[in-house]
Motif scaffolding. Structure first.
Motif, PDB file in Angstrom:
ATOM      1  N   LEU A   1       0.807  -1.219   0.000  1.00  0.00           N
ATOM      2  CA  LEU A   1       0.000   0.000   0.000  1.00  0.00           C
ATOM      3  C   LEU A   1       0.839   1.267   0.000  1.00  0.00           C
ATOM      4  O   LEU A   1       0.299   2.369  -0.099  1.00  0.00           O
ATOM      5  CB  LEU A   1      -0.948   0.001   1.207  1.00  0.00           C
ATOM      6  N   GLY A   2       2.156   1.130   0.121  1.00  0.00           N
ATOM      7  CA  GLY A   2       3.040   2.298   0.082  1.00  0.00           C
ATOM      8  C   GLY A   2       3.097   3.076   1.383  1.00  0.00           C
ATOM      9  O   GLY A   2       3.429   4.256   1.390  1.00  0.00           O
TER      10      GLY A   2
ATOM     11  N   ASP B   1      -6.358   7.374  -3.293  1.00  0.00           N
ATOM     12  CA  ASP B   1      -5.086   7.221  -3.970  1.00  0.00           C
ATOM     13  C   ASP B   1      -5.228   6.139  -5.037  1.00  0.00           C
ATOM     14  O   ASP B   1      -5.853   5.100  -4.793  1.00  0.00           O
ATOM     15  CB  ASP B   1      -4.026   6.828  -2.927  1.00  0.00           C
ATOM     16  N   ILE B   2      -4.642   6.350  -6.211  1.00  0.00           N
ATOM     17  CA  ILE B   2      -4.812   5.426  -7.338  1.00  0.00           C
ATOM     18  C   ILE B   2      -4.339   4.019  -6.993  1.00  0.00           C
ATOM     19  O   ILE B   2      -4.983   3.033  -7.339  1.00  0.00           O
ATOM     20  CB  ILE B   2      -4.131   5.955  -8.621  1.00  0.00           C
ATOM     21  N   LYS B   3      -3.225   3.908  -6.277  1.00  0.00           N
ATOM     22  CA  LYS B   3      -2.695   2.593  -5.898  1.00  0.00           C
ATOM     23  C   LYS B   3      -3.662   1.862  -4.982  1.00  0.00           C
ATOM     24  O   LYS B   3      -3.924   0.673  -5.149  1.00  0.00           O
ATOM     25  CB  LYS B   3      -1.335   2.786  -5.218  1.00  0.00           C
ATOM     26  N   LEU B   4      -4.195   2.593  -4.020  1.00  0.00           N
ATOM     27  CA  LEU B   4      -5.131   2.019  -3.062  1.00  0.00           C
ATOM     28  C   LEU B   4      -6.464   1.671  -3.728  1.00  0.00           C
ATOM     29  O   LEU B   4      -7.045   0.615  -3.465  1.00  0.00           O
ATOM     30  CB  LEU B   4      -5.347   2.995  -1.905  1.00  0.00           C
TER      31      LEU B   4
ATOM     32  N   GLN C   1      -7.115   0.624  -6.618  1.00  0.00           N
ATOM     33  CA  GLN C   1      -7.043  -0.594  -7.419  1.00  0.00           C
ATOM     34  C   GLN C   1      -7.206  -1.856  -6.569  1.00  0.00           C
ATOM     35  O   GLN C   1      -7.526  -2.917  -7.098  1.00  0.00           O
ATOM     36  CB  GLN C   1      -5.716  -0.660  -8.173  1.00  0.00           C
TER      37      GLN C   1
ATOM     38  N   ARG D   1      -6.354  -9.294  -5.823  1.00  0.00           N
ATOM     39  CA  ARG D   1      -5.705  -8.124  -6.438  1.00  0.00           C
ATOM     40  C   ARG D   1      -4.356  -7.844  -5.778  1.00  0.00           C
ATOM     41  O   ARG D   1      -3.406  -7.449  -6.451  1.00  0.00           O
ATOM     42  CB  ARG D   1      -6.607  -6.895  -6.338  1.00  0.00           C
TER      43      ARG D   1
ATOM     44  N   GLN E   1      -0.731  -8.045  -7.692  1.00  0.00           N
ATOM     45  CA  GLN E   1       0.201  -6.915  -7.703  1.00  0.00           C
ATOM     46  C   GLN E   1       1.590  -7.343  -7.217  1.00  0.00           C
ATOM     47  O   GLN E   1       2.601  -6.885  -7.718  1.00  0.00           O
ATOM     48  CB  GLN E   1      -0.334  -5.771  -6.850  1.00  0.00           C
TER      49      GLN E   1
END
Length: 170
Positions: free
Chosen positions: A90-91, A138-141, A143, A163, A167
């Motif tokens: 998740l960064g 956030d785009i990453k989250l 998805q 998912r 990833q």
């Protein structure tokens, strides 16, 4: 005579209430089981159908050359399972102060141990309480999130194990 009218009115009222009660049909709303957990002060969940068990995080064996998403493997009753560090996926910054928990999850015919901070609850919730993810995520989250719901005044984001695995494998 007025006493008879009062009795008949009360009887008619009771009959109306019975008729209304008969019209009410109990419907069992479809429920979904969620395993709710925290990670870096955020609240997330996995579908109960994707979770096999929850274990204390302990005994990770480091693997040379593994990605930052996989800090190592663990041995669960003779089965070797990859550990996925959800914080890295998740960064989020690595602010972990304690070991946490492994959520043993099944997706894409693969079993993995997903590392989280703490387990909050396991709940059955009505499907109607699930909402589409907010569009300002956030785009990453976004998805990785399937749905969201509100529980105890907090927004709970329901993550897709498949998912996450997709990833990490890519």
């Amino acid at each position: 005579m007025t006493e008879e009218l009062l009795k008949s009115d009360s009887i008619l009222d009771e009959i109306k209430n019975w008729e209304l009660a008969e019209k009410i049909i109990e419907v069992d709303e479809k429920q979904v089981k969620l395993v709710i957990f925290s990670l870096d002060h955020h609240v997330f969940a996995f579908l109960g159908t994707e979770v096999r068990e929850i274990l204390p995080a302990d005994g990770i064996t480091w693997i040379p050359g593994a990605t930052e998403f996989i800090p190592g493997v663990i041995n669960i009753r003779g089965d070797i399972e990859a550990v996925i560090d959800l914080r890295q996926v998740l960064g989020f910054a690595d602010t972990r102060k304690k070991q946490g928990f492994f959520i043993m999850a099944q997706a894409n015919e693969q079993s993995n141990a997903i590392l989280v901070d703490s387990i909050i609850d396991v709940l059955d919730v009505p499907v109607s309480t699930l909402n589409q993810p907010m569009i300002n995520l956030d785009i990453k989250l976004s998805q990785l999130i399937m749905n969201q719901l509100e529980s105890n005044g907090k927004v709970v984001s329901i993550l897709s194990v498949s998912r996450i695995v997709d990833q990490v494998v890519v």
